[in-house]
Design an enzyme around this catalytic site. Structure first.
Site, PDB file in Angstrom:
ATOM      1  N   ALA A   1       6.117   0.008   0.315  1.00 29.67           N
ATOM      2  CA  ALA A   1       4.761   0.646   0.724  1.00 29.67           C
ATOM      3  C   ALA A   1       4.997   1.647  -0.420  1.00 29.67           C
ATOM      4  CB  ALA A   1       4.077   0.850   1.345  1.00 29.67           C
ATOM      5  N   VAL A   2       5.792   2.651  -0.148  1.00 32.15           N
ATOM      6  CA  VAL A   2       5.566   4.226  -1.218  1.00 32.15           C
ATOM      7  C   VAL A   2       6.256   3.707  -2.856  1.00 32.15           C
ATOM      8  CG1 VAL A   2       7.256   5.744  -1.620  1.00 32.15           C
ATOM      9  CG2 VAL A   2       6.877   5.463   0.272  1.00 32.15           C
TER      10      VAL A   2
ATOM     11  N   TYR B   1       2.848   2.103  -4.436  1.00 34.44           N
ATOM     12  CA  TYR B   1       1.745   3.224  -3.837  1.00 34.44           C
ATOM     13  C   TYR B   1       1.625   4.197  -5.711  1.00 34.44           C
ATOM     14  CZ  TYR B   1      -0.095   2.145   0.305  1.00 34.44           C
ATOM     15  OH  TYR B   1      -0.327   1.700   1.360  1.00 34.44           O
TER      16      TYR B   1
ATOM     17  N   ASN C   1       9.446   2.271   5.027  1.00 36.43           N
ATOM     18  CA  ASN C   1       8.382   1.376   4.038  1.00 36.43           C
ATOM     19  C   ASN C   1       8.707   1.980   2.200  1.00 36.43           C
ATOM     20  OD1 ASN C   1       6.882   0.012   3.298  1.00 36.43           O
ATOM     21  ND2 ASN C   1       5.306   0.217   4.846  1.00 36.43           N
TER      22      ASN C   1
END
Length: 70
Positions: free
Chosen positions: A30-31, A34, A27
């Protein structure tokens, strides 16, 4: 964004020192999100999660109150 609001809530109202999460390495979106909020990779469980017919790494990411970008 939403991640920033959650970090504000955790650090300000709950007085947390550290917030962490787990995310599938596949993903990538998302990484990146974040990471942009100050999370750094703290650990990786290699080939830990079965996803889409293959094993994927599970990444642990965390941010400390004093590391969070303003």
């Amino acid at each position: 964004g939403a991640i920033g609001l959650l970090l504000d809530y955790g650090f300000t109202l709950l007085n947390l020192r550290r917030i962490y999460l787990r995310v599938h390495a596949g993903n990538e979106r998302a990484v990146r999100a974040y990471s942009a909020c100050g999370f750094v990779e703290e650990g990786r469980l290699r080939r830990h999660v079965w996803s889409n017919g293959e094993y994927d790494d599970l990444i642990y990411m965390g941010v400390l109150r004093e590391e969070r970008p303003v």
